[in-house]
Write an enzyme that holds these catalytic residues in place. Structure first.
Site, PDB file in Angstrom:
ATOM      1  N   SER A   5      10.938  -2.442   3.448  1.00  0.00           N
ATOM      2  CA  SER A   5      10.436  -1.475   4.425  1.00  0.00           C
ATOM      3  C   SER A   5      11.420  -1.294   5.560  1.00  0.00           C
ATOM      4  O   SER A   5      12.126  -2.243   5.947  1.00  0.00           O
ATOM      5  CB  SER A   5       9.114  -2.009   4.994  1.00  0.00           C
ATOM      6  OG  SER A   5       8.702  -1.224   6.086  1.00  0.00           O
ATOM      7  N   TYR A  14       4.012  -8.905   8.823  1.00  0.00           N
ATOM      8  CA  TYR A  14       4.234  -8.053   7.640  1.00  0.00           C
ATOM      9  C   TYR A  14       5.728  -7.816   7.415  1.00  0.00           C
ATOM     10  O   TYR A  14       6.261  -8.044   6.323  1.00  0.00           O
ATOM     11  CB  TYR A  14       3.509  -6.709   7.803  1.00  0.00           C
ATOM     12  CG  TYR A  14       4.002  -5.663   6.840  1.00  0.00           C
ATOM     13  CD1 TYR A  14       3.709  -5.733   5.477  1.00  0.00           C
ATOM     14  CD2 TYR A  14       4.812  -4.600   7.279  1.00  0.00           C
ATOM     15  CE1 TYR A  14       4.199  -4.778   4.584  1.00  0.00           C
ATOM     16  CE2 TYR A  14       5.303  -3.658   6.392  1.00  0.00           C
ATOM     17  CZ  TYR A  14       4.990  -3.746   5.047  1.00  0.00           C
ATOM     18  OH  TYR A  14       5.483  -2.811   4.161  1.00  0.00           O
ATOM     19  N   LYS A  27       8.635  -9.159   4.369  1.00  0.00           N
ATOM     20  CA  LYS A  27       9.589  -8.339   3.589  1.00  0.00           C
ATOM     21  C   LYS A  27      10.997  -8.904   3.714  1.00  0.00           C
ATOM     22  O   LYS A  27      11.734  -9.007   2.727  1.00  0.00           O
ATOM     23  CB  LYS A  27       9.552  -6.880   4.085  1.00  0.00           C
ATOM     24  CG  LYS A  27       8.244  -6.162   3.787  1.00  0.00           C
ATOM     25  CD  LYS A  27       8.065  -5.958   2.290  1.00  0.00           C
ATOM     26  CE  LYS A  27       6.746  -5.338   1.938  1.00  0.00           C
ATOM     27  NZ  LYS A  27       6.508  -5.264   0.491  1.00  0.00           N
TER      28      LYS A  27
HETATM   29  P1  NAD Z   1      -0.946   0.113  -1.501  1.00  0.00           P
HETATM   30  O1  NAD Z   1      -1.778  -0.887  -0.779  1.00  0.00           O
HETATM   31  O2  NAD Z   1      -1.518   1.459  -1.770  1.00  0.00           O
HETATM   32  O3  NAD Z   1      -0.443  -0.503  -2.895  1.00  0.00           O
HETATM   33  C1  NAD Z   1      -0.222  -1.883  -3.088  1.00  0.00           C
HETATM   34  C2  NAD Z   1      -1.006  -2.294  -4.326  1.00  0.00           C
HETATM   35  O4  NAD Z   1      -0.752  -3.668  -4.597  1.00  0.00           O
HETATM   36  C3  NAD Z   1      -2.519  -2.136  -4.169  1.00  0.00           C
HETATM   37  O5  NAD Z   1      -3.020  -1.405  -5.276  1.00  0.00           O
HETATM   38  C4  NAD Z   1      -3.052  -3.569  -4.169  1.00  0.00           C
HETATM   39  O6  NAD Z   1      -4.340  -3.655  -4.768  1.00  0.00           O
HETATM   40  C5  NAD Z   1      -1.978  -4.288  -4.960  1.00  0.00           C
HETATM   41  N1  NAD Z   1      -1.837  -5.716  -4.638  1.00  0.00           N
HETATM   42  C6  NAD Z   1      -1.722  -6.274  -3.406  1.00  0.00           C
HETATM   43  N2  NAD Z   1      -1.616  -7.609  -3.522  1.00  0.00           N
HETATM   44  C7  NAD Z   1      -1.645  -7.905  -4.845  1.00  0.00           C
HETATM   45  C8  NAD Z   1      -1.597  -9.095  -5.595  1.00  0.00           C
HETATM   46  N3  NAD Z   1      -1.499 -10.300  -4.997  1.00  0.00           N
HETATM   47  N4  NAD Z   1      -1.640  -9.038  -6.939  1.00  0.00           N
HETATM   48  C9  NAD Z   1      -1.757  -7.848  -7.567  1.00  0.00           C
HETATM   49  N5  NAD Z   1      -1.833  -6.665  -6.906  1.00  0.00           N
HETATM   50  C10 NAD Z   1      -1.771  -6.691  -5.558  1.00  0.00           C
HETATM   51  O7  NAD Z   1       0.435   0.246  -0.691  1.00  0.00           O
HETATM   52  P2  NAD Z   1       1.636   1.292  -0.874  1.00  0.00           P
HETATM   53  O8  NAD Z   1       1.671   2.166   0.332  1.00  0.00           O
HETATM   54  O9  NAD Z   1       1.594   1.907  -2.218  1.00  0.00           O
HETATM   55  O10 NAD Z   1       2.865   0.294  -0.747  1.00  0.00           O
HETATM   56  C11 NAD Z   1       3.521  -0.223  -1.898  1.00  0.00           C
HETATM   57  C12 NAD Z   1       4.641  -1.140  -1.439  1.00  0.00           C
HETATM   58  O11 NAD Z   1       5.541  -0.429  -0.598  1.00  0.00           O
HETATM   59  C13 NAD Z   1       4.164  -2.344  -0.620  1.00  0.00           C
HETATM   60  O12 NAD Z   1       4.965  -3.455  -0.980  1.00  0.00           O
HETATM   61  C14 NAD Z   1       4.444  -1.919   0.820  1.00  0.00           C
HETATM   62  O13 NAD Z   1       4.672  -3.040   1.644  1.00  0.00           O
HETATM   63  C15 NAD Z   1       5.723  -1.106   0.640  1.00  0.00           C
HETATM   64  N6  NAD Z   1       5.956  -0.104   1.703  1.00  0.00           N
HETATM   65  C16 NAD Z   1       5.075   0.925   1.887  1.00  0.00           C
HETATM   66  C17 NAD Z   1       5.332   1.882   2.889  1.00  0.00           C
HETATM   67  C18 NAD Z   1       4.417   3.066   3.106  1.00  0.00           C
HETATM   68  O14 NAD Z   1       4.761   3.927   3.934  1.00  0.00           O
HETATM   69  N7  NAD Z   1       3.297   3.177   2.406  1.00  0.00           N
HETATM   70  C19 NAD Z   1       6.491   1.790   3.687  1.00  0.00           C
HETATM   71  C20 NAD Z   1       7.349   0.704   3.467  1.00  0.00           C
HETATM   72  C21 NAD Z   1       7.101  -0.227   2.458  1.00  0.00           C
HETATM   73  N1  UFG Z   2       0.487   8.217  15.237  1.00  0.00           N
HETATM   74  C1  UFG Z   2      -0.365   8.896  16.080  1.00  0.00           C
HETATM   75  N2  UFG Z   2      -1.698   8.862  15.811  1.00  0.00           N
HETATM   76  C2  UFG Z   2      -2.227   8.204  14.747  1.00  0.00           C
HETATM   77  C3  UFG Z   2      -1.345   7.519  13.881  1.00  0.00           C
HETATM   78  C4  UFG Z   2       0.005   7.531  14.159  1.00  0.00           C
HETATM   79  O1  UFG Z   2       0.075   9.502  17.060  1.00  0.00           O
HETATM   80  O2  UFG Z   2      -3.460   8.208  14.578  1.00  0.00           O
HETATM   81  C5  UFG Z   2       1.935   8.264  15.492  1.00  0.00           C
HETATM   82  C6  UFG Z   2       2.552   6.885  15.748  1.00  0.00           C
HETATM   83  O3  UFG Z   2       2.436   6.536  17.108  1.00  0.00           O
HETATM   84  C7  UFG Z   2       3.997   7.127  15.286  1.00  0.00           C
HETATM   85  C8  UFG Z   2       3.844   8.139  14.134  1.00  0.00           C
HETATM   86  O4  UFG Z   2       2.565   8.742  14.327  1.00  0.00           O
HETATM   87  O5  UFG Z   2       4.740   7.741  16.315  1.00  0.00           O
HETATM   88  C9  UFG Z   2       3.876   7.491  12.751  1.00  0.00           C
HETATM   89  O6  UFG Z   2       2.927   6.422  12.701  1.00  0.00           O
HETATM   90  P1  UFG Z   2       2.451   5.782  11.319  1.00  0.00           P
HETATM   91  O7  UFG Z   2       1.397   4.788  11.647  1.00  0.00           O
HETATM   92  O8  UFG Z   2       2.120   6.859  10.342  1.00  0.00           O
HETATM   93  O9  UFG Z   2       3.779   5.082  10.744  1.00  0.00           O
HETATM   94  P2  UFG Z   2       4.699   3.914  11.328  1.00  0.00           P
HETATM   95  O10 UFG Z   2       6.077   4.495  11.479  1.00  0.00           O
HETATM   96  O11 UFG Z   2       4.100   3.274  12.515  1.00  0.00           O
HETATM   97  O12 UFG Z   2       4.706   2.834  10.149  1.00  0.00           O
HETATM   98  C10 UFG Z   2       4.747   3.175   8.746  1.00  0.00           C
HETATM   99  C11 UFG Z   2       4.022   2.078   7.968  1.00  0.00           C
HETATM  100  C12 UFG Z   2       4.821   0.788   8.031  1.00  0.00           C
HETATM  101  C13 UFG Z   2       6.225   1.052   7.522  1.00  0.00           C
HETATM  102  C14 UFG Z   2       6.878   2.149   8.317  1.00  0.00           C
HETATM  103  C15 UFG Z   2       8.211   2.468   7.679  1.00  0.00           C
HETATM  104  O13 UFG Z   2       2.721   1.877   8.498  1.00  0.00           O
HETATM  105  O14 UFG Z   2       4.221  -0.183   7.204  1.00  0.00           O
HETATM  106  O15 UFG Z   2       6.062   3.327   8.290  1.00  0.00           O
HETATM  107  O16 UFG Z   2       8.979   3.258   8.526  1.00  0.00           O
HETATM  108  F1  UFG Z   2       6.966  -0.064   7.651  1.00  0.00           F
END
Ligand code: NAD
Ligand code: UFG
Length: 340
Positions: free
Chosen positions: A124, A148, A152
């Site tokens: 991330s 968190y 990572k």
């Molecule tokens: P998500 O929660 O939708 O998907 C993660 C999945 O993993 C879920 O379906 C959950 O049930 C499963 N899971 C969690 N722990 C588990 C375990 N112990 N065994 C088996 N399954 C398990 O999240 P996502 O947004 O799809 O994120 C996927 C990956 O990308 C994660 O590793 C997250 O940290 C990383 N990531 C996401 C974002 C984002 O913007 N969504 C940004 C940076 C990194």
């Molecule tokens: N924001 C609002 N109102 C809301 C939610 C968010 O104004 O209700 C703003 C936040 O302050 C920020 C922007 O929208 O300025 C984006 O916020 P998000 O919560 O959508 O995303 P973040 O950048 O805080 O974090 C996300 C994931 C993290 C990941 C990161 C990667 O939650 O897990 O992106 O860049 F690591």
């Protein structure tokens, strides 16, 4: 290739499973459904018109993993399974270390035992913390600000040590910026539990009438309109990055780190306006105080992924909003609208 997708019922994993399947991979999905619906797997099967194998199991369960891997034939693992809520990780750090760090160590151990040594890992942009300069490239020193983000970074370090100990490993670490949007079919998308923490899912739920109004967290930042700036990346572009990473690992042994982002920063108000255009409704919003822990600006330098992986994102913010709106408007309650 036969590819195991851990966390494949989740948001990014499900979209990546489709892209892998469409590219000819034999995909097996593994998930414990701690943060995903069973109906997501049903939707994946109907979208791919394929009875994608699904294993309900936890990555910490060595016996269950042995059962999966002893089927044989796996070439690679794309590892999404993790807990990902930054705020929750500060309240339940042990759960995050156990699931994300110990869980990954268990998975790697069982992969090695079965001779599977190719891995793509979901890291991330959160590992960078508050960098001094933008855009962020991969040489920027990590400075994780939450349990968190630290899980990572610890896994990244573990992966480097593993590869140093056994040079047969091929490992791609992908540092994602803000994953958003949904599959163009509208059949799958992000389905957060409870009130969304993230901006786009929150806006989409306001647009569909589930939530009353958006709180904009701060309009007094040193940015052109005073609101926070992020790098919003379409989940399909992100999914495609995994295919490129697997191709790259086919040609290279080692550990490789790449940012996946667009390189463009958008403010909160830019996103609100783009979503209003996509859904044809106004998004009621009010300015609220800053959210603790937010960085002001974060966007990627994606040059390394472009030059080394040959990956360039295709979709702009307008397309992100259109695709998200198609999913949200046809599934106002996410997968809760579908029978498992
Ligand atoms: P998500 O929660 O939708 O998907 C993660 C999945 O993993 C879920 O379906 C959950 O049930 C499963 N899971 C969690 N722990 C588990 C375990 N112990 N065994 C088996 N399954 C398990 O999240 P996502 O947004 O799809 O994120 C996927 C990956 O990308 C994660 O590793 C997250 O940290 C990383 N990531 C996401 C974002 C984002 O913007 N969504 C940004 C940076 C990194
Ligand atoms: N924001 C609002 N109102 C809301 C939610 C968010 O104004 O209700 C703003 C936040 O302050 C920020 C922007 O929208 O300025 C984006 O916020 P998000 O919560 O959508 O995303 P973040 O950048 O805080 O974090 C996300 C994931 C993290 C990941 C990161 C990667 O939650 O897990 O992106 O860049 F690591």
């Amino acid at each position: 290739m036969k590819t195991l997708v851990t966390g494949g019922a989740g948001y990014i994993g499900s979209h990546t499973a489709i892209e892998l399947h469409d590219a000819g991979h034999e995909v097996v999905i593994l998930d414990n459904h701690s943060n995903s619906a069973r109906a997501a797997v049903t939707a994946l099967r109907s979208l791919t018109r394929h009875d994608l194998p699904f294993v309900e199991c936890d990555i910490r369960d060595a016996t269950a993993l042995d059962g999966v891997f002893s089927e044989g034939g796996f070439d690679a693992v794309v590892h999404f399974a993790a807990l990902k809520a930054v705020g929750e990780s500060t309240v339940e750090p042990l759960r995050y270390y156990d699931n994300n760090v110990a869980g990954t160590a268990r998975l790697l151990d069982r992969m090695a035992a079965h001779g599977i040594k190719t891995l793509v890992f979901s890291s991330s942009a959160a590992v960078y913390g508050n960098p001094a300069a933008m855009p962020i490239n991969e040489t920027c020193p990590p400075d994780p600000q939450s349990p968190y983000a630290r899980t990572k970074l610890i896994v990244e370090e573990l992966l480097r040590e593993l590869q140093a100990a056994d040079p047969d490993w091929r490992i791609s670490i992908l540092r994602y910026f803000n994953a958003v949007g949904a599959h163009a079919s509208g059949a799958i998308g992000e389905d957060p539990c409870g009130v969304p923490n993230n901006l786009l899912p929150f806006i989409a739920q306001v647009a569909v009438g589930r939530l009353e109004r958006l709180s904009v967290f701060g309009d007094d930042y040193p940015t052109p309109d005073g609101t926070g700036i992020r790098d919003y990346l379409h989940v399909i572009d992100l999914a495609q990055g995994h295919l490129k990473a697997l191709d790259y690992l086919g040609r290279n042994k080692g550990v490789f780190v790449h940012n996946l982002g667009t390189g463009k920063g958008r403010s909160v108000l830019d996103v609100v306006r783009a979503f209003e255009r996509a859904c044809g409704r106004s998004i009621p919003h009010r300015i609220a105080g800053r959210r603790a822990g937010d960085v002001v600006v974060s966007y990627a330098d994606p040059t390394k992924a472009r030059d080394e992986l040959g990956w360039t994102p295709k979709y702009d913010l307008a397309r992100i909003c259109t695709d998200l709106w198609r999913w949200q408007s046809t599934h106002p309650h996410g997968f809760g609208d579908q029978k498992a």
